[in-house]
Design a protein around this motif. Sequence first.
Motif, PDB file in Angstrom:
ATOM      1  N   TYR A  30       0.724  -1.424  -0.059  1.00 36.52           N
ATOM      2  CA  TYR A  30       0.135  -0.042  -0.018  1.00 36.52           C
ATOM      3  C   TYR A  30       0.746   1.189  -0.051  1.00 36.52           C
ATOM      4  N   MET A  33       1.412   2.280  -3.344  1.00 36.51           N
ATOM      5  CA  MET A  33       0.235   2.935  -3.780  1.00 36.51           C
ATOM      6  C   MET A  33       0.275   4.317  -3.526  1.00 36.51           C
ATOM      7  N   TYR A  39      -3.471  13.064  -4.494  1.00 33.34           N
ATOM      8  CA  TYR A  39      -3.805  14.290  -3.800  1.00 33.34           C
ATOM      9  C   TYR A  39      -2.794  15.234  -3.404  1.00 33.34           C
ATOM     10  N   VAL A  65      -5.873   9.947   3.782  1.00 36.56           N
ATOM     11  CA  VAL A  65      -4.978   8.710   3.178  1.00 36.56           C
ATOM     12  C   VAL A  65      -4.018   8.869   4.147  1.00 36.56           C
ATOM     13  N   GLY A  67      -3.843   9.329   7.436  1.00 38.50           N
ATOM     14  CA  GLY A  67      -4.347   8.607   8.528  1.00 38.50           C
ATOM     15  C   GLY A  67      -4.423   7.308   8.526  1.00 38.50           C
ATOM     16  N   MET A  68      -4.896   6.615   7.359  1.00 34.03           N
ATOM     17  CA  MET A  68      -5.084   5.409   7.130  1.00 34.03           C
ATOM     18  C   MET A  68      -3.949   4.872   7.327  1.00 34.03           C
ATOM     19  N   TYR A  70      -1.316   5.766   9.104  1.00 39.83           N
ATOM     20  CA  TYR A  70      -0.716   6.203  10.385  1.00 39.83           C
ATOM     21  C   TYR A  70       0.614   6.925  10.192  1.00 39.83           C
TER      22      TYR A  70
ATOM     23  N   ASP B  12     -13.847   7.199  -2.866  1.00 45.67           N
ATOM     24  CA  ASP B  12     -13.016   8.136  -4.143  1.00 45.67           C
ATOM     25  C   ASP B  12     -11.572   7.795  -3.774  1.00 45.67           C
ATOM     26  N   VAL B  13     -11.075   7.440  -2.665  1.00 47.05           N
ATOM     27  CA  VAL B  13      -9.598   7.043  -2.381  1.00 47.05           C
ATOM     28  C   VAL B  13      -9.400   5.654  -2.617  1.00 47.05           C
ATOM     29  N   ALA B  14      -8.702   5.465  -3.833  1.00 49.43           N
ATOM     30  CA  ALA B  14      -8.239   4.195  -4.393  1.00 49.43           C
ATOM     31  C   ALA B  14      -7.898   3.181  -3.253  1.00 49.43           C
ATOM     32  N   ILE B  15      -6.851   3.681  -2.150  1.00 49.47           N
ATOM     33  CA  ILE B  15      -6.261   2.995  -1.441  1.00 49.47           C
ATOM     34  C   ILE B  15      -7.128   2.500  -0.227  1.00 49.47           C
ATOM     35  N   ASN B  16      -8.316   3.156   0.121  1.00 49.92           N
ATOM     36  CA  ASN B  16      -9.166   2.873   1.177  1.00 49.92           C
ATOM     37  C   ASN B  16     -10.243   1.840   0.388  1.00 49.92           C
ATOM     38  N   TYR B  18      -9.204  -0.477  -1.883  1.00 53.91           N
ATOM     39  CA  TYR B  18      -8.553  -1.814  -2.281  1.00 53.91           C
ATOM     40  C   TYR B  18      -8.247  -2.376  -1.043  1.00 53.91           C
ATOM     41  N   LEU B  19      -8.095  -1.679   0.258  1.00 55.13           N
ATOM     42  CA  LEU B  19      -7.721  -2.052   1.543  1.00 55.13           C
ATOM     43  C   LEU B  19      -9.043  -2.757   2.131  1.00 55.13           C
ATOM     44  N   PRO B 109      -9.157   7.205  10.469  1.00 56.02           N
ATOM     45  CA  PRO B 109      -8.995   5.940   9.907  1.00 56.02           C
ATOM     46  C   PRO B 109      -9.446   4.907  10.447  1.00 56.02           C
ATOM     47  N   PHE B 110     -10.013   3.811   9.889  1.00 54.38           N
ATOM     48  CA  PHE B 110     -10.528   2.848  10.341  1.00 54.38           C
ATOM     49  C   PHE B 110      -9.636   1.382  10.439  1.00 54.38           C
TER      50      PHE B 110
END
Lengths: 116, 139
Positions: A30, A33, A39, A65, A67-68, A70, B12-16, B18-19, B109-110
């Motif tokens: 990731y 990615m 952004y 992003v 935040g995800m 960390y 809309d955020v690709a990373i989210n 796909y994760l 973030p989740f």
Amino acid sequence: MTVEEFYLSVGGDYRMAVATFKTDEKIHKYLKMYLEDEYYDRLSEADKTGDIHEAFEASHALKGVTGMFYLTRLYKAIVELVEQLRAQDKPMDKHLFQKVKEEQQMVVSGIEQIIV
Amino acid sequence: MNTRKTVLIVDDVAINRYLLQDFFENKYDTLLAKDGEEAISLLVENAEEIALVLLDIRMPKKNGFDVLQFMKIHHFLEWIPVIVITGSNDYQDELQAYDFGASDIIHKPFVPQVVMRRAENIMELFARRLNMEKQLELS
């Protein structure tokens, strides 16, 4: 550099990154990615054009992003910028954007080191 | 016959996207949408298969509230639960999401495993409710 060392070097939270992505391999996948993510470039472009609305939208997405992942230090810098832009009634604060830029460069450089 | 349930992931955020797909695809079929317009198209085309929607709010074109409104007007919310996943800390956004029919709200973030557990709980509750309604109709 290991993934854990990367997180240490950029002021991120490795423990929570593992909780989110489960394994170093997944974090690695990731983070690659993240390099392709649009952004930061949109935010940078908005800085050049002075488009406040675009700056807010891009910084808000970048906040999500980072935040995800960390990437805490970068995330905190972006949060300050998002809050400054939230009302969309003032130009982007150059000092806050500079801080984001510096942290982003550290993150990108760190990712490039671990994906070689 | 495919008995796997389908989860529609809208962000809309690709990373989210796909994760979440990474975590859900072991147990579920997944559909991905990058904005509200795509989400609505996929809902219309796959309404019978979709067991849950994971829905971002802030998106280009149509946002998450537009999707919820569409689902409410077309009665999709009666059998498809929606979990809103938002980066907003604004309680008014949360209230609006519930007003529009969201079943639950998760903040970014989740942690994907937590999203999965909550999703499974909600799908089970919905399935039980629908089953009870069917039994009532039959009796």
